[in-house]
Design a protein around this motif. Structure first.
Motif, PDB file in Angstrom:
ATOM      1  N   ASP A  72       0.488  -1.309  -0.014  1.00  0.00           N
ATOM      2  CA  ASP A  72      -0.086  -0.004   0.014  1.00  0.00           C
ATOM      3  C   ASP A  72       0.818   1.293   0.131  1.00  0.00           C
ATOM      4  N   SER A  73       2.140   1.095  -0.190  1.00  0.00           N
ATOM      5  CA  SER A  73       3.003   2.437   0.069  1.00  0.00           C
ATOM      6  C   SER A  73       3.643   2.688  -1.410  1.00  0.00           C
ATOM      7  N   LYS A  74       3.216   2.089  -2.642  1.00  0.00           N
ATOM      8  CA  LYS A  74       3.889   2.591  -3.866  1.00  0.00           C
ATOM      9  C   LYS A  74       3.648   4.030  -4.136  1.00  0.00           C
ATOM     10  N   ASP A  75       4.427   4.494  -4.934  1.00  0.00           N
ATOM     11  CA  ASP A  75       4.136   5.914  -5.374  1.00  0.00           C
ATOM     12  C   ASP A  75       3.161   5.936  -6.383  1.00  0.00           C
ATOM     13  N   GLN A  76       2.831   7.246  -6.901  1.00  0.00           N
ATOM     14  CA  GLN A  76       1.702   7.184  -7.981  1.00  0.00           C
ATOM     15  C   GLN A  76       2.210   6.539  -9.420  1.00  0.00           C
ATOM     16  N   ARG A  77       3.310   6.729  -9.861  1.00  0.00           N
ATOM     17  CA  ARG A  77       3.439   6.131 -11.198  1.00  0.00           C
ATOM     18  C   ARG A  77       3.979   4.708 -10.853  1.00  0.00           C
ATOM     19  N   SER A  78       4.344   4.264  -9.929  1.00  0.00           N
ATOM     20  CA  SER A  78       4.960   2.764  -9.845  1.00  0.00           C
ATOM     21  C   SER A  78       3.519   2.180  -9.665  1.00  0.00           C
ATOM     22  N   TRP A  79       2.653   2.519  -8.910  1.00  0.00           N
ATOM     23  CA  TRP A  79       1.278   1.905  -8.719  1.00  0.00           C
ATOM     24  C   TRP A  79       0.429   1.784  -9.919  1.00  0.00           C
ATOM     25  N   THR A  80       0.598   2.680 -10.727  1.00  0.00           N
ATOM     26  CA  THR A  80      -0.145   2.649 -12.096  1.00  0.00           C
ATOM     27  C   THR A  80       0.645   1.675 -12.989  1.00  0.00           C
ATOM     28  N   ASN A  81       1.920   1.682 -13.028  1.00  0.00           N
ATOM     29  CA  ASN A  81       2.779   0.653 -13.728  1.00  0.00           C
ATOM     30  C   ASN A  81       2.539  -0.689 -13.389  1.00  0.00           C
ATOM     31  N   TRP A  82       2.505  -0.836 -12.156  1.00  0.00           N
ATOM     32  CA  TRP A  82       2.286  -2.198 -11.338  1.00  0.00           C
ATOM     33  C   TRP A  82       0.799  -2.994 -11.728  1.00  0.00           C
ATOM     34  N   ALA A  83       0.029  -1.711 -11.726  1.00  0.00           N
ATOM     35  CA  ALA A  83      -1.471  -2.177 -11.935  1.00  0.00           C
ATOM     36  C   ALA A  83      -1.707  -2.705 -13.346  1.00  0.00           C
ATOM     37  N   THR A  84      -1.003  -2.114 -14.282  1.00  0.00           N
ATOM     38  CA  THR A  84      -1.129  -2.351 -15.661  1.00  0.00           C
ATOM     39  C   THR A  84      -0.464  -3.818 -15.756  1.00  0.00           C
ATOM     40  N   LYS A  85       0.410  -4.150 -14.887  1.00  0.00           N
ATOM     41  CA  LYS A  85       1.192  -5.537 -15.293  1.00  0.00           C
ATOM     42  C   LYS A  85       0.014  -6.536 -14.681  1.00  0.00           C
ATOM     43  N   TRP A  86      -0.483  -6.153 -13.689  1.00  0.00           N
ATOM     44  CA  TRP A  86      -1.223  -7.438 -12.988  1.00  0.00           C
ATOM     45  C   TRP A  86      -2.684  -7.642 -13.763  1.00  0.00           C
ATOM     46  N   LEU A  87      -2.934  -6.428 -14.470  1.00  0.00           N
ATOM     47  CA  LEU A  87      -4.386  -6.416 -15.140  1.00  0.00           C
ATOM     48  C   LEU A  87      -4.113  -7.106 -16.268  1.00  0.00           C
ATOM     49  N   ALA A  88      -3.185  -6.856 -17.178  1.00  0.00           N
ATOM     50  CA  ALA A  88      -2.613  -7.422 -18.353  1.00  0.00           C
ATOM     51  C   ALA A  88      -2.430  -8.849 -18.002  1.00  0.00           C
ATOM     52  N   GLU A  89      -1.787  -9.466 -17.060  1.00  0.00           N
ATOM     53  CA  GLU A  89      -1.553 -10.912 -16.845  1.00  0.00           C
ATOM     54  C   GLU A  89      -2.937 -11.578 -16.477  1.00  0.00           C
ATOM     55  N   ALA A  90      -3.820 -10.749 -15.764  1.00  0.00           N
ATOM     56  CA  ALA A  90      -5.128 -11.173 -15.445  1.00  0.00           C
ATOM     57  C   ALA A  90      -6.054 -11.517 -16.761  1.00  0.00           C
ATOM     58  N   ARG A  91      -5.809 -10.698 -17.731  1.00  0.00           N
ATOM     59  CA  ARG A  91      -6.663 -10.789 -19.014  1.00  0.00           C
ATOM     60  C   ARG A  91      -5.987 -11.660 -19.698  1.00  0.00           C
ATOM     61  N   ARG A  92      -4.803 -12.098 -19.742  1.00  0.00           N
ATOM     62  CA  ARG A  92      -4.198 -13.236 -20.374  1.00  0.00           C
ATOM     63  C   ARG A  92      -5.020 -14.568 -19.976  1.00  0.00           C
ATOM     64  N   CYS A  93      -5.110 -14.696 -18.314  1.00  0.00           N
ATOM     65  CA  CYS A  93      -5.784 -15.997 -17.932  1.00  0.00           C
ATOM     66  C   CYS A  93      -7.285 -15.824 -17.848  1.00  0.00           C
ATOM     67  N   SER A  94      -7.786 -14.648 -18.509  1.00  0.00           N
ATOM     68  CA  SER A  94      -9.375 -14.857 -18.552  1.00  0.00           C
ATOM     69  C   SER A  94     -10.102 -15.112 -19.899  1.00  0.00           C
ATOM     70  N   LYS A  95     -11.227 -15.648 -20.033  1.00  0.00           N
ATOM     71  CA  LYS A  95     -11.744 -16.039 -21.142  1.00  0.00           C
ATOM     72  C   LYS A  95     -12.218 -14.814 -21.873  1.00  0.00           C
ATOM     73  N   GLU A  96     -12.407 -15.016 -23.145  1.00  0.00           N
ATOM     74  CA  GLU A  96     -13.163 -13.896 -23.946  1.00  0.00           C
ATOM     75  C   GLU A  96     -14.190 -13.463 -23.541  1.00  0.00           C
ATOM     76  N   GLY A  97     -14.555 -12.163 -23.507  1.00  0.00           N
ATOM     77  CA  GLY A  97     -15.765 -11.535 -22.688  1.00  0.00           C
ATOM     78  C   GLY A  97     -15.788 -11.721 -21.385  1.00  0.00           C
ATOM     79  N   ALA A  98     -15.091 -12.055 -20.721  1.00  0.00           N
ATOM     80  CA  ALA A  98     -14.986 -12.151 -19.211  1.00  0.00           C
ATOM     81  C   ALA A  98     -15.125 -10.842 -18.745  1.00  0.00           C
ATOM     82  N   PRO A  99     -15.926 -10.641 -17.479  1.00  0.00           N
ATOM     83  CA  PRO A  99     -15.815  -9.363 -16.958  1.00  0.00           C
ATOM     84  C   PRO A  99     -14.897  -9.058 -15.817  1.00  0.00           C
TER      85      PRO A  99
END
Ligand SMILES: C[S@@+](CC[C@H](N)C(=O)[O-])C[C@H]1O[C@@H](n2cnc3c(N)ncnc32)[C@H](O)[C@@H]1O
Length: 254
Positions: A72-99
């Motif tokens: 919970d102590s990441k600075d603004q830019r590293s939080w956004t970069n990190w969020a993009t990474k886990w969101l991309a990896e979560a998308r890879r392992c989600s079905k097409e159309g998954a919410p």
């Protein structure tokens, strides 16, 4: 190596770092991602952000304080970069159309909607969790709401097997005496939100905390997987979703 594959039918909490655990999952595994990441927002400046999560988010007395949580102590830019990474990896392992549904507060809302789209998700809207109670401050608006940014992994057919769902959820925070996590979400709200995932599909919460999403998914008939970095909360959430006797289950079912 964990044992989660397309035949997974149960509920489980995996103790580990989400970015590393996500890499172990096969492509197109999950039917929906429902989560509440560390916001790293509970402070006005970078020094204040380094305080413990208890200092930032809890008004409990020291003797009643729940353990701090991770990330919970990441600075603004590293939080956004990190969020993009886990969101991309979560998308890879989600079905097409998954919410996907991600909790956030007003300070991180612009960063999250950027990260979600950078990671390749289609941003479809922002829901409101009206917490009803909040600290009143003369001359200011109450900080009464948190938000749930939602989207999908590409095209989302209109004939999906999910009901019509609300855009605003009115529910107060879980009471301090029942809560087992500093920023635990209400089980009632999570049960409504997981209904966006089609019946029988596996739900993933990459930031499980007290396991509220996994428990809600289980109660709604879904297999579900939670990932949690803190050993304390990984244990607590695993016990919560697989209670050994009825009395352990009762407080959450109330
Ligand atoms: C906001 S809390 C989730 C609370 C949860 N929704 C509940 O109702 O209890 C976020 C959780 O993510 C965990 N966390 C932080 N960084 C993580 C990481 N890299 N991998 C896995 N879990 C992480 C924290 O320890 C914390 O428990």
């Amino acid at each position: 190596m964990n044992q989660i594959d397309h035949n997974f039918k149960g509920t489980t909490i995996i103790h580990g770092d989400t970015l590393q655990v996500l890499e172990t999952f096969p492509d197109k595994l999950f039917g929906g991602i429902i989560t509440d990441p560390p916001y790293a927002s509970g402070a006005a400046d970078q020094n204040a952000r380094q305080k413990s999560t208890a200092q930032k988010y809890s008004s409990a007395k020291a003797e009643n304080m729940l353990p701090n949580f991770e990330g919970d102590s990441k600075d603004q830019r590293s939080w956004t970069n990190w969020a993009t990474k886990w969101l991309a990896e979560a998308r890879r392992c989600s079905k097409e159309g998954a919410p996907i549904c991600v909790f956030i507060d007003w300070r991180q809302l612009p960063s999250l909607t950027d990260a979600l789209q950078w990671a390749g998700w289609i941003w479809r809207g922002t829901l409101v969790w009206d917490k009803i109670n909040s600290r009143p401050q003369r001359g200011r608006f109450r900080q009464q709401a948190e938000f749930i940014v939602w989207g999908s992994n590409g095209h989302m057919p209109v004939d999906r097997q999910s009901p019509v769902l609300p855009g605003v959820f009115r529910q107060s925070m879980p009471s301090a005496v029942k809560r087992i996590h500093q920023t635990e979400k209400p089980l009632e709200v999570m049960r409504d939100i997981v209904k966006i995932v089609e019946p029988g599909e596996i739900v993933l919460d990459p930031f499980a905390g007290a396991g509220t999403t996994v428990l809600a998914a289980k109660m709604e008939g879904h297999p579900a997987v939670g990932i949690e970095l803190s050993g304390y909360y990984a244990d607590a959430s695993a016990k919560r979703i697989e209670p050994r006797d009825v009395s352990e289950a009762l407080p959450d079912a109330a």
